[in-house]
Design a protein around this motif. Structure first.
Motif, PDB file in Angstrom:
ATOM      1  N   CYS A 113      -7.471   4.973   0.643  1.00 47.31           N
ATOM      2  CA  CYS A 113      -7.910   3.590   0.480  1.00 47.31           C
ATOM      3  C   CYS A 113      -6.791   2.891  -0.290  1.00 47.31           C
ATOM      4  O   CYS A 113      -6.640   3.122  -1.498  1.00 47.31           O
ATOM      5  N   PHE A 114      -5.988   2.088   0.369  1.00 52.08           N
ATOM      6  CA  PHE A 114      -4.855   1.392  -0.239  1.00 52.08           C
ATOM      7  C   PHE A 114      -4.411   0.273   0.694  1.00 52.08           C
ATOM      8  O   PHE A 114      -4.353   0.501   1.898  1.00 52.08           O
ATOM      9  N   PRO A 115      -4.081  -0.889   0.169  1.00 51.60           N
ATOM     10  CA  PRO A 115      -4.065  -1.316  -1.234  1.00 51.60           C
ATOM     11  C   PRO A 115      -5.369  -1.973  -1.688  1.00 51.60           C
ATOM     12  O   PRO A 115      -5.378  -2.778  -2.617  1.00 51.60           O
ATOM     13  N   GLN A 116      -6.451  -1.626  -1.029  1.00 48.28           N
ATOM     14  CA  GLN A 116      -7.755  -2.165  -1.407  1.00 48.28           C
ATOM     15  C   GLN A 116      -8.823  -1.098  -1.234  1.00 48.28           C
ATOM     16  O   GLN A 116      -8.929  -0.497  -0.166  1.00 48.28           O
ATOM     17  N   PHE A 117      -9.602  -0.877  -2.284  1.00 41.82           N
ATOM     18  CA  PHE A 117     -10.738   0.032  -2.180  1.00 41.82           C
ATOM     19  C   PHE A 117     -11.988  -0.788  -1.908  1.00 41.82           C
ATOM     20  O   PHE A 117     -12.320  -1.703  -2.653  1.00 41.82           O
ATOM     21  N   GLY A 118     -12.701  -0.432  -0.824  1.00 43.81           N
ATOM     22  CA  GLY A 118     -13.915  -1.142  -0.473  1.00 43.81           C
ATOM     23  C   GLY A 118     -13.646  -2.452   0.241  1.00 43.81           C
ATOM     24  O   GLY A 118     -12.545  -2.697   0.727  1.00 43.81           O
ATOM     25  N   PRO A 119     -14.660  -3.324   0.311  1.00 43.16           N
ATOM     26  CA  PRO A 119     -14.486  -4.619   0.970  1.00 43.16           C
ATOM     27  C   PRO A 119     -13.687  -5.570   0.094  1.00 43.16           C
ATOM     28  O   PRO A 119     -13.612  -5.393  -1.127  1.00 43.16           O
ATOM     29  N   GLY A 120     -13.101  -6.588   0.715  1.00 46.03           N
ATOM     30  CA  GLY A 120     -12.314  -7.552  -0.041  1.00 46.03           C
ATOM     31  C   GLY A 120     -11.600  -8.515   0.873  1.00 46.03           C
ATOM     32  O   GLY A 120     -12.071  -8.821   1.967  1.00 46.03           O
ATOM     33  N   MET A 122      -8.895  -8.180   2.578  1.00 45.00           N
ATOM     34  CA  MET A 122      -8.371  -7.591   3.809  1.00 45.00           C
ATOM     35  C   MET A 122      -9.411  -6.663   4.415  1.00 45.00           C
ATOM     36  O   MET A 122     -10.554  -6.598   3.961  1.00 45.00           O
ATOM     37  N   GLN A 123      -9.024  -5.892   5.423  1.00 42.97           N
ATOM     38  CA  GLN A 123      -9.966  -4.989   6.084  1.00 42.97           C
ATOM     39  C   GLN A 123     -10.476  -3.925   5.113  1.00 42.97           C
ATOM     40  O   GLN A 123      -9.822  -3.619   4.112  1.00 42.97           O
ATOM     41  N   GLN A 124     -11.651  -3.379   5.404  1.00 42.52           N
ATOM     42  CA  GLN A 124     -12.295  -2.380   4.551  1.00 42.52           C
ATOM     43  C   GLN A 124     -11.338  -1.256   4.187  1.00 42.52           C
ATOM     44  O   GLN A 124     -10.703  -0.653   5.046  1.00 42.52           O
ATOM     45  N   HIS A 125     -11.191  -1.007   2.879  1.00 41.56           N
ATOM     46  CA  HIS A 125     -10.352   0.077   2.353  1.00 41.56           C
ATOM     47  C   HIS A 125      -8.865  -0.089   2.658  1.00 41.56           C
ATOM     48  O   HIS A 125      -8.100   0.890   2.588  1.00 41.56           O
ATOM     49  N   GLY A 126      -8.415  -1.296   3.010  1.00 41.31           N
ATOM     50  CA  GLY A 126      -6.986  -1.510   3.192  1.00 41.31           C
ATOM     51  C   GLY A 126      -6.442  -0.966   4.497  1.00 41.31           C
ATOM     52  O   GLY A 126      -7.181  -0.638   5.410  1.00 41.31           O
ATOM     53  N   PHE A 127      -5.094  -0.836   4.553  1.00 47.32           N
ATOM     54  CA  PHE A 127      -4.444  -0.490   5.819  1.00 47.32           C
ATOM     55  C   PHE A 127      -3.792   0.885   5.859  1.00 47.32           C
ATOM     56  O   PHE A 127      -3.395   1.365   6.921  1.00 47.32           O
ATOM     57  N   ALA A 128      -3.680   1.568   4.734  1.00 50.87           N
ATOM     58  CA  ALA A 128      -2.924   2.826   4.705  1.00 50.87           C
ATOM     59  C   ALA A 128      -3.539   3.891   5.600  1.00 50.87           C
ATOM     60  O   ALA A 128      -2.832   4.743   6.139  1.00 50.87           O
ATOM     61  N   ARG A 129      -4.855   3.863   5.775  1.00 52.28           N
ATOM     62  CA  ARG A 129      -5.532   4.874   6.596  1.00 52.28           C
ATOM     63  C   ARG A 129      -5.461   4.548   8.082  1.00 52.28           C
ATOM     64  O   ARG A 129      -5.920   5.332   8.912  1.00 52.28           O
ATOM     65  N   ASN A 130      -4.898   3.364   8.414  1.00 48.71           N
ATOM     66  CA  ASN A 130      -4.826   2.925   9.814  1.00 48.71           C
ATOM     67  C   ASN A 130      -3.437   3.061  10.425  1.00 48.71           C
ATOM     68  O   ASN A 130      -3.219   2.623  11.559  1.00 48.71           O
ATOM     69  N   LEU A 131      -2.483   3.618   9.690  1.00 43.46           N
ATOM     70  CA  LEU A 131      -1.091   3.617  10.130  1.00 43.46           C
ATOM     71  C   LEU A 131      -0.495   5.019  10.112  1.00 43.46           C
ATOM     72  O   LEU A 131      -0.919   5.892   9.350  1.00 43.46           O
ATOM     73  N   ASP A 132       0.527   5.221  10.939  1.00 46.43           N
ATOM     74  CA  ASP A 132       1.292   6.462  10.897  1.00 46.43           C
ATOM     75  C   ASP A 132       2.204   6.437   9.676  1.00 46.43           C
ATOM     76  O   ASP A 132       2.884   5.439   9.411  1.00 46.43           O
ATOM     77  N   TRP A 133       2.223   7.527   8.934  1.00 48.01           N
ATOM     78  CA  TRP A 133       3.150   7.711   7.822  1.00 48.01           C
ATOM     79  C   TRP A 133       4.337   8.526   8.334  1.00 48.01           C
ATOM     80  O   TRP A 133       4.196   9.349   9.247  1.00 48.01           O
ATOM     81  N   ASP A 193      10.542  -8.457  -5.098  1.00 48.40           N
ATOM     82  CA  ASP A 193      11.129  -9.163  -6.240  1.00 48.40           C
ATOM     83  C   ASP A 193      10.066  -9.866  -7.065  1.00 48.40           C
ATOM     84  O   ASP A 193      10.378 -10.693  -7.921  1.00 48.40           O
ATOM     85  N   LYS A 194       8.803  -9.531  -6.803  1.00 42.20           N
ATOM     86  CA  LYS A 194       7.694 -10.105  -7.569  1.00 42.20           C
ATOM     87  C   LYS A 194       6.648  -9.024  -7.811  1.00 42.20           C
ATOM     88  O   LYS A 194       6.560  -8.058  -7.052  1.00 42.20           O
ATOM     89  N   PRO A 195       5.873  -9.157  -8.865  1.00 37.72           N
ATOM     90  CA  PRO A 195       4.870  -8.126  -9.157  1.00 37.72           C
ATOM     91  C   PRO A 195       3.730  -8.160  -8.149  1.00 37.72           C
ATOM     92  O   PRO A 195       3.492  -9.170  -7.487  1.00 37.72           O
ATOM     93  N   PHE A 196       3.013  -7.039  -8.037  1.00 38.74           N
ATOM     94  CA  PHE A 196       1.794  -7.015  -7.235  1.00 38.74           C
ATOM     95  C   PHE A 196       0.760  -6.127  -7.913  1.00 38.74           C
ATOM     96  O   PHE A 196       1.069  -5.354  -8.820  1.00 38.74           O
ATOM     97  N   ASP A 197      -0.484  -6.269  -7.470  1.00 44.47           N
ATOM     98  CA  ASP A 197      -1.537  -5.383  -7.957  1.00 44.47           C
ATOM     99  C   ASP A 197      -2.355  -4.897  -6.778  1.00 44.47           C
ATOM    100  O   ASP A 197      -2.321  -5.481  -5.690  1.00 44.47           O
ATOM    101  N   PHE A 198      -3.078  -3.807  -6.979  1.00 41.38           N
ATOM    102  CA  PHE A 198      -3.858  -3.203  -5.905  1.00 41.38           C
ATOM    103  C   PHE A 198      -4.932  -2.306  -6.486  1.00 41.38           C
ATOM    104  O   PHE A 198      -4.899  -1.942  -7.667  1.00 41.38           O
ATOM    105  N   THR A 199      -5.893  -1.946  -5.651  1.00 42.16           N
ATOM    106  CA  THR A 199      -6.841  -0.885  -5.959  1.00 42.16           C
ATOM    107  C   THR A 199      -6.651   0.212  -4.919  1.00 42.16           C
ATOM    108  O   THR A 199      -6.092  -0.030  -3.842  1.00 42.16           O
TER     109      THR A 199
END
Length: 330
Positions: A113-120, A122-133, A193-199
């Motif tokens: 779940c990255f860069p978002q845990f749960g609903p928010g 973007m899409q549920q639980h973010g995009f990391a689980r939807n892509l090839d690493w 070049d700018k900060p970010f935050d995530f769950t």
């Protein structure tokens, strides 16, 4: 899982004792679209790390330890779908409705779940689980008694991700076996070049004998968000139970949880989670919303949710967890 055999397993020393020297280490970030044959040529380590074709033709990396333990991870979603003890006992759980054709995230094992845990936003639980690493390195410890197979994969921004989350980043996920232990580490680097935050979270599914026999220990006295009635407006509660058991739909986020939590699976064995950097623990079971499988698993998830991770340009955030099977029958 052969539950009787699983009860006899005991934890090995902590993953922190892993040695940095490797008998074979191959490093070069490559395209996630490499063939299985090419991946084995570049990154395979005989007896330790092997790439193969998994379900629906998706690529899997298989790790095998000298002691007989094993693990498998799909490059799609960097999802660990199997972790077996030397006896052959499977510890993780993959739901019967899981698909592997990349049409949606893999339901089971250890999804991201990255860069978002749960609903928010973007899409549920973010995009990391939807892509090839992409594979970036493999290794195996030279000590013949502790030959720890390791794979490292990476995910970076793309047109797809920046439409949801407008940041440049590099996520590095390392999975290894140390004896009978499964170790997972996630490092998120800000290349912008700018900060970010995530769950974030590791949405770990663990097989149990029966959900009514399962219980989670180590959470008593903690504040938690109970999302069972309304996920968008969770109730604030304090855990007063020595062990969290299951009598209905459960979706709870325990804030500032201890580094050590255990899930007793109902056989006299427990899966211990020893973490660093995650801070929170999520306990989830879908109950009758998934009538065909809810009795067979419990999710105990390491999360960074109560307070978002904040990462400045050039900085990074790291969290890790070691899973082990312990005997709690005595």
């Amino acid at each position: 899982m052969a539950l009787a055999a699983m009860r006899c397993r005991a934890a090995r020393p902590a993953a922190a004792s892993r040695r940095s020297a490797v008998s074979s280490r191959r490093v070069t970030v490559v395209s996630a679209s490499m063939s299985v044959a090419d991946l084995n040529t570049k990154y395979g380590i005989p007896g330790s790390v092997e790439f193969k074709e998994g379900k629906s033709g998706s690529t899997v990396v298989a790790l095998k330890h000298a002691c007989g333990s094993s693990a498998e991870m799909y490059l799609f979603g960097a999802c660990v779908t199997s972790w077996k003890q030397p006896s052959g006992d499977e510890i993780l759980y993959v739901r019967p409705d899981a698909v592997f054709d990349k049409s949606k995230p893999i339901s089971g094992g250890v999804p991201h779940c990255f860069p978002q845990f749960g609903p928010g936003a973007m899409q549920q639980h973010g995009f990391a689980r939807n892509l090839d690493w992409a594979v970036s390195a493999t290794a195996a410890d030279p000590n013949p008694d502790e030959r720890d197979p390791t794979v490292e994969v990476v995910l970076t921004e793309s047109d797809y991700t920046t439409k949801m989350w407008p940041h440049k980043f590099k996520a590095v996920y390392t999975v290894s076996l140390h004896g009978e232990q499964l170790n997972c580490q996630l490092r998120v680097i800000n290349t912008d070049d700018k900060p970010f935050d995530f769950t974030a979270a590791l949405h770990t599914y663990i097989e149990v004998l029966s959900i009514d026999k399962a219980k989670v220990t180590g959470l008593k006295g903690l504040k938690y968000l109970c999302k069972a009635k309304d996920p968008k407006n969770p109730e604030d509660k304090v855990e007063d139970r020595d062990a969290v058991d299951f009598t209905g739909y459960t979706d709870s986020v325990y804030l500032n949880s201890p580094n050590h939590v255990e899930l007793e699976v109902g056989t006299g064995a427990a899966v211990a989670l020893d973490s660093s950097g995650w801070e929170d623990t999520v306990v989830w079971n879908p109950w009758h919303t998934m009538k065909d499988c809810y009795q067979s698993f419990c999710c105990v998830e390491n999360a960074k949710f109560g307070s978002a991770a904040k990462v400045g340009p050039g900085q990074s955030w790291t969290a890790s967890v070691s899973f082990s099977v312990v005997d709690v029958s005595k």
